[in-house]
Design a protein around this motif. Structure first.
Motif, mmCIF file in Angstrom:
data_model
loop_
_atom_site.group_PDB
_atom_site.id
_atom_site.type_symbol
_atom_site.label_atom_id
_atom_site.label_comp_id
_atom_site.label_asym_id
_atom_site.label_seq_id
_atom_site.Cartn_x
_atom_site.Cartn_y
_atom_site.Cartn_z
ATOM 1 N N VAL A 24 67.044 7.941 43.112
ATOM 2 C CA VAL A 24 65.776 7.781 42.851
ATOM 3 C C VAL A 24 64.979 8.484 41.887
ATOM 4 C CG1 VAL A 24 63.610 7.244 44.324
ATOM 5 C CG2 VAL A 24 65.619 7.075 45.498
ATOM 6 N N ASP A 25 64.532 7.646 40.994
ATOM 7 C CA ASP A 25 63.659 8.372 39.788
ATOM 8 C C ASP A 25 62.398 8.822 40.207
ATOM 9 O OD1 ASP A 25 66.091 8.259 38.123
ATOM 10 O OD2 ASP A 25 65.663 6.468 37.237
ATOM 11 N N THR A 26 61.812 9.701 39.364
ATOM 12 C CA THR A 26 60.674 10.255 39.803
ATOM 13 C C THR A 26 59.614 9.050 39.548
ATOM 14 O OG1 THR A 26 61.274 12.385 38.814
ATOM 15 C CG2 THR A 26 59.090 11.795 39.244
ATOM 16 N N GLY A 27 58.654 8.781 40.668
ATOM 17 C CA GLY A 27 57.716 7.954 40.518
ATOM 18 C C GLY A 27 58.020 6.513 41.026
ATOM 19 N N LYS A 28 59.378 6.501 41.417
ATOM 20 C CA LYS A 28 59.753 5.039 41.671
ATOM 21 C C LYS A 28 59.876 4.819 43.060
ATOM 22 C CE LYS A 28 61.070 4.049 37.653
ATOM 23 N NZ LYS A 28 60.272 3.262 36.778
ATOM 24 N N VAL A 29 59.964 3.539 43.607
ATOM 25 C CA VAL A 29 59.805 2.986 45.160
ATOM 26 C C VAL A 29 61.019 2.407 45.369
ATOM 27 C CG1 VAL A 29 58.584 1.698 46.703
ATOM 28 C CG2 VAL A 29 57.437 3.032 44.843
ATOM 29 N N VAL A 30 61.976 2.899 46.352
ATOM 30 C CA VAL A 30 63.154 2.539 46.692
ATOM 31 C C VAL A 30 62.744 1.793 48.054
ATOM 32 C CG1 VAL A 30 65.424 2.847 47.282
ATOM 33 C CG2 VAL A 30 64.677 3.813 45.041
ATOM 34 N N VAL A 31 63.049 0.702 48.371
ATOM 35 C CA VAL A 31 62.975 0.078 49.709
ATOM 36 C C VAL A 31 64.278 -0.380 50.151
ATOM 37 C CG1 VAL A 31 62.501 -2.125 50.961
ATOM 38 C CG2 VAL A 31 60.681 -1.116 49.509
ATOM 39 N N ILE A 32 64.672 0.112 51.406
ATOM 40 C CA ILE A 32 66.041 -0.169 52.089
ATOM 41 C C ILE A 32 65.980 -1.187 53.126
ATOM 42 C CG2 ILE A 32 67.985 0.799 53.204
ATOM 43 C CD1 ILE A 32 67.078 3.536 52.190
ATOM 44 N N ILE A 33 66.518 -2.114 52.949
ATOM 45 C CA ILE A 33 66.694 -3.300 54.093
ATOM 46 C C ILE A 33 67.894 -3.460 54.678
ATOM 47 C CG2 ILE A 33 64.346 -4.542 52.749
ATOM 48 C CD1 ILE A 33 66.538 -6.494 51.756
ATOM 49 N N GLY A 34 67.938 -4.084 55.585
ATOM 50 C CA GLY A 34 69.029 -4.579 56.277
ATOM 51 C C GLY A 34 68.997 -4.817 57.735
ATOM 52 N N PRO A 35 69.888 -5.233 58.469
ATOM 53 C CA PRO A 35 69.732 -5.593 59.674
ATOM 54 C C PRO A 35 69.892 -4.257 60.569
ATOM 55 C CG PRO A 35 72.038 -6.227 59.134
ATOM 56 C CD PRO A 35 71.183 -5.986 57.775
ATOM 57 N N SER A 36 69.565 -4.367 61.958
ATOM 58 C CA SER A 36 69.499 -3.459 62.866
ATOM 59 C C SER A 36 70.883 -2.759 62.898
ATOM 60 C CB SER A 36 68.673 -3.553 64.024
ATOM 61 O OG SER A 36 69.420 -4.214 64.804
#
Lengths: 245, 234
Positions: A24-36
């Motif tokens: 993850v680079d500075t200032g970035k937003v990473v969203v993690i998705i996936g089934p439970s």
């Protein structure tokens, strides 16, 4: 800002994370998705060392931990201060008022003087729109307000990155918006964020990168456009279709 | 005839005895019963917290030692513990194990309270949601900081009613110290009975004083509970 290399974690016989890599680079937003059960929450908790992987290494800012080494408690504590964690169930301290919750980290951990910490906490509470609720106990707040205090508490320790573990999953639908708005605002200010969520619209709007996880592995990653509109993997397509139904 | 006697029981003579005995009994309360209760309770509470944390530590040696301590104390009568500490150890011929009656009672009562209260404290620590430990860790708190600032204050709220029970029980159990000649209130009552031959009168008076103390303690308990409940939705 964050580099995770070959993170593996098991609970007994169950391999929850299989050699995960992420950057993850500075200032970035990473969203993690996936089934439970896909391991997305475990991955996030590993970034804060609430879970300790068996192997792999993790760098946040300038600090690196190799999980094969024996890690001292002191090192764990210092490393944790690099990230601010927001929990699904808020986990506010019920015996403290909103502002006391926010001041607790600075005062107890960072030894900031109380008046100074209070002033800072007031500023953060104002930022999440809860200035007038400073002296309220958590039980007197709505879920959305409690979660915003949770975000303020995490921000108060000046973390390099913010981690969100399904921050809106415990909320009534009408309260989700106020929390997402605060998160979006943080993203716009250039904060580095990792968010585990089921809010696909939030992911589409705010994320710089979306990671789709299943069965402890990263199946697919890319920009929101790539993952949501042109998924390459069969499993990603299936998951996205399930959400549309 | 017996009814007649019962009515006559509160005769002027008996009222005189009640009046004369009240001050000596209260002296026993103030100089021994209350100090002994308070001191043993606070020493016991410290022991209890250490014991509970040892049980929860996950370190086999610590939790094993804590288990043995609790098992021995809970498995034997307080009176026997008192006799072992005072008469038993005192008879070893080792100078520093020869306790004054008060000290002997203090040791036995503290050990006893420590074992029982440790179970209360262990349960109340476990009753605090695991998320609270995580939240405390996530803002960088150490184990001790989490315990002191986050966990114990919440555990305290849960433990007030059972700990009050223990304390009230302890106040009454200090009467056992009369058997090792501590001049607490019940011992005083016995001494007075030896001269007046009015056991029913004196022992009822002693009982009434115990009840009054415990009644006040219940009121204090209520006050503490109210204060602690300020942050929960009741």
């Amino acid at each position: 800002m964050i580099t995770a290399t070959d993170i593996s974690k098991r609970f007994g016989d169950l391999e929850v994370l299989k050699q995960i890599n992420m950057e993850v680079d500075t200032g970035k937003v990473v969203v993690i998705i996936g089934p439970s059960g896909s391991g997305k929450t475990t991955l996030l908790r590993c970034l804060n060392l609430l879970e300790q992987p068996e192997s792999g290494s993790l760098t946040i800012d300038t600090q690196t931990i190799d999980f094969r080494d024996k890690i001292s408690k002191h090192k764990i504590r210092n490393f944790r201060r690099l990230s601010g964690m927001v929990f699904q169930t808020y986990n506010l301290f019920p015996h403290f008022t909103a502002i006391e919750n926010v001041m607790e980290g600075p005062v107890i951990v960072q030894k900031v003087k109380k008046p100074e910490a209070r002033q800072k906490a007031e500023g953060i509470l104002a930022k999440v729109g809860l200035k007038e609720k400073a002296d309220t106990y958590p039980y007197q707040l709505s879920g959305g307000q409690q979660q915003r205090v949770g975000i303020a508490r995490a921000m108060a320790i000046d973390p390099k990155v913010m981690l969100f573990d399904e921050p809106t999953s415990a909320l009534d639908p009408e309260l989700i918006g106020e929390v997402l708005r605060v998160m979006k605002q943080l993203a716009e200010e250039g904060r580095t964020m990792v968010v585990v969520t089921h809010e696909m619209n939030f992911a589409k709007e705010v994320a710089d990168e979306v990671i789709f996880m299943d069965e402890g592995a990263v199946v697919e990653r890319g920009t929101p456009l790539e993952v949501f509109e042109q998924p390459k993997e069969e499993r990603t397509k299936r998951f996205l279709n399930l959400l549309k139904e | 005839m017996s009814l007649f006697n019962s009515i006559l029981w509160l005769s002027s003579e008996n009222i005189e005895i009640l009046k004369d005995s009240f001050l000596p009994l209260m002296r026993g309360v103030l100089t021994y019963t209350i100090p002994l209760s308070l001191l043993s309770f606070f020493i016991g509470l410290v022991l209890a917290i250490v014991t509970a944390l040892s049980r929860l530590s996950g370190i086999a040696l610590l939790s094993g030692a804590a288990r043995v301590y609790v098992s021995i104390i809970r498995g034997t009568p307080l009176l026997v513990q008192l006799f072992i500490v005072y008469f038993g150890l005192g008879n070893l011929g080792v100078e520093f194990l020869k306790f004054e009656p008060f000290t002997g009672a203090l040791i036995a009562f503290s050990l006893n309270t420590g074992a029982y209260a440790s179970e209360t404290i262990r349960a109340s620590i476990l009753s605090v949601n695991k998320g609270q430990w995580e939240a405390a860790s996530s803002i960088g708190m150490s184990y001790m900081q989490s315990l002191r600032r986050v966990i114990l204050p919440q555990a305290a709220r849960v433990s007030i009613p059972p700990l009050s029970n223990s304390f009230i029980g302890l106040v009454k159990e200090t009467s056992l110290a009369s058997t090792i000649l501590v001049s607490e209130m019940f011992r005083k009552a016995q001494e007075i009975v030896a001269t007046t031959y009015t056991p029913l009168l004196l022992y009822i008076e002693a009982a009434a004083i115990y009840w009054a103390i415990c009644f006040v303690l219940s009121l204090i308990q209520g006050g503490i509970e109210n204060k602690m409940n300020r942050y929960v939705n009741t």
